[in-house]
Design a protein around this motif. Structure first.
Motif, PDB file in Angstrom:
ATOM      1  N   VAL A  60       0.827  -1.208   0.000  1.00  0.00           N
ATOM      2  CA  VAL A  60       0.000   0.000   0.000  1.00  0.00           C
ATOM      3  C   VAL A  60       0.862   1.259   0.000  1.00  0.00           C
ATOM      4  O   VAL A  60       0.570   2.218  -0.721  1.00  0.00           O
ATOM      5  CB  VAL A  60      -0.966  -0.020   1.205  1.00  0.00           C
ATOM      6  CG1 VAL A  60      -1.771   1.256   1.279  1.00  0.00           C
ATOM      7  CG2 VAL A  60      -1.883  -1.220   1.113  1.00  0.00           C
ATOM      8  N   GLN A  63       2.149   1.824  -3.462  1.00  0.00           N
ATOM      9  CA  GLN A  63       1.084   2.267  -4.360  1.00  0.00           C
ATOM     10  C   GLN A  63       0.774   3.737  -4.149  1.00  0.00           C
ATOM     11  O   GLN A  63       0.612   4.493  -5.096  1.00  0.00           O
ATOM     12  CB  GLN A  63      -0.181   1.434  -4.132  1.00  0.00           C
ATOM     13  CG  GLN A  63      -0.082   0.023  -4.606  1.00  0.00           C
ATOM     14  CD  GLN A  63      -1.297  -0.803  -4.220  1.00  0.00           C
ATOM     15  OE1 GLN A  63      -2.066  -0.421  -3.352  1.00  0.00           O
ATOM     16  NE2 GLN A  63      -1.450  -1.944  -4.870  1.00  0.00           N
ATOM     17  N   SER A  64       0.719   4.140  -2.884  1.00  0.00           N
ATOM     18  CA  SER A  64       0.397   5.520  -2.567  1.00  0.00           C
ATOM     19  C   SER A  64       1.474   6.481  -3.068  1.00  0.00           C
ATOM     20  O   SER A  64       1.172   7.469  -3.745  1.00  0.00           O
ATOM     21  CB  SER A  64       0.228   5.657  -1.049  1.00  0.00           C
ATOM     22  OG  SER A  64      -0.004   6.986  -0.694  1.00  0.00           O
ATOM     23  N   ALA A  90      -4.681   2.275  -3.117  1.00  0.00           N
ATOM     24  CA  ALA A  90      -4.135   2.552  -1.787  1.00  0.00           C
ATOM     25  C   ALA A  90      -5.206   3.139  -0.873  1.00  0.00           C
ATOM     26  O   ALA A  90      -5.263   2.819   0.317  1.00  0.00           O
ATOM     27  CB  ALA A  90      -2.947   3.498  -1.894  1.00  0.00           C
ATOM     28  N   ALA A  93      -7.416   0.511   0.447  1.00  0.00           N
ATOM     29  CA  ALA A  93      -6.738  -0.280   1.474  1.00  0.00           C
ATOM     30  C   ALA A  93      -6.625   0.488   2.793  1.00  0.00           C
ATOM     31  O   ALA A  93      -6.158  -0.057   3.781  1.00  0.00           O
ATOM     32  CB  ALA A  93      -5.359  -0.698   0.988  1.00  0.00           C
ATOM     33  N   ASP A  95      -5.131   3.777   3.219  1.00  0.00           N
ATOM     34  CA  ASP A  95      -4.015   4.701   3.366  1.00  0.00           C
ATOM     35  C   ASP A  95      -4.551   6.138   3.437  1.00  0.00           C
ATOM     36  O   ASP A  95      -5.162   6.620   2.480  1.00  0.00           O
ATOM     37  CB  ASP A  95      -3.048   4.560   2.186  1.00  0.00           C
ATOM     38  CG  ASP A  95      -1.829   5.423   2.345  1.00  0.00           C
ATOM     39  OD1 ASP A  95      -1.144   5.271   3.367  1.00  0.00           O
ATOM     40  OD2 ASP A  95      -1.564   6.256   1.462  1.00  0.00           O
TER      41      ASP A  95
END
Length: 107
Positions: A60, A63-64, A90, A93, A95
């Motif tokens: 994550v 990805q962020s 992200a 998930a 974030d």
């Protein structure tokens, strides 16, 4: 004369699962967060390449950060679209940075 060998699955212990390497993620985050070198376009490009594989694996944080980097630094529409997709993944998930960034982009 032909030798028959026993298959490795019978004789060996089962291979242990190795955790994925996160060294590239840590280096990329350090490069981007370093105030002296983080603004250099070459460093951003290198850090983006380091973040690509962990982001594909579903990390994550990768990805962020890669999504933010692609949305802000890339000039073409394809890369910005990929960056938005990474930010959405992200954010789903959980974030908070990705959720904030998506809120700022859509407003």
């Amino acid at each position: 004369m032909k030798f028959r060998s026993v298959s490795p699955s019978v004789t060996d212990n089962p291979p242990s699962v190795t955790p994925p390497k996160r060294f590239s993620l840590k280096v990329a985050l350090w490069l981007l967060d370093n105030p002296r070198i983080g603004d250099n376009p070459n460093i951003k490009h290198f850090a983006g390449r380091l973040l690509k594989q962990p982001a594909r694996e579903g990390v994550v944080a990768a990805q962020s950060r890669l999504g933010l980097l692609m949305c802000r630094e890339c000039g073409n529409a394809r890369d910005r679209r990929i960056g938005h997709d990474l930010l959405r993944q992200a954010a789903r998930a959980g974030d908070p940075g990705a959720q904030r960034a998506l809120g700022q982009i859509k407003d």
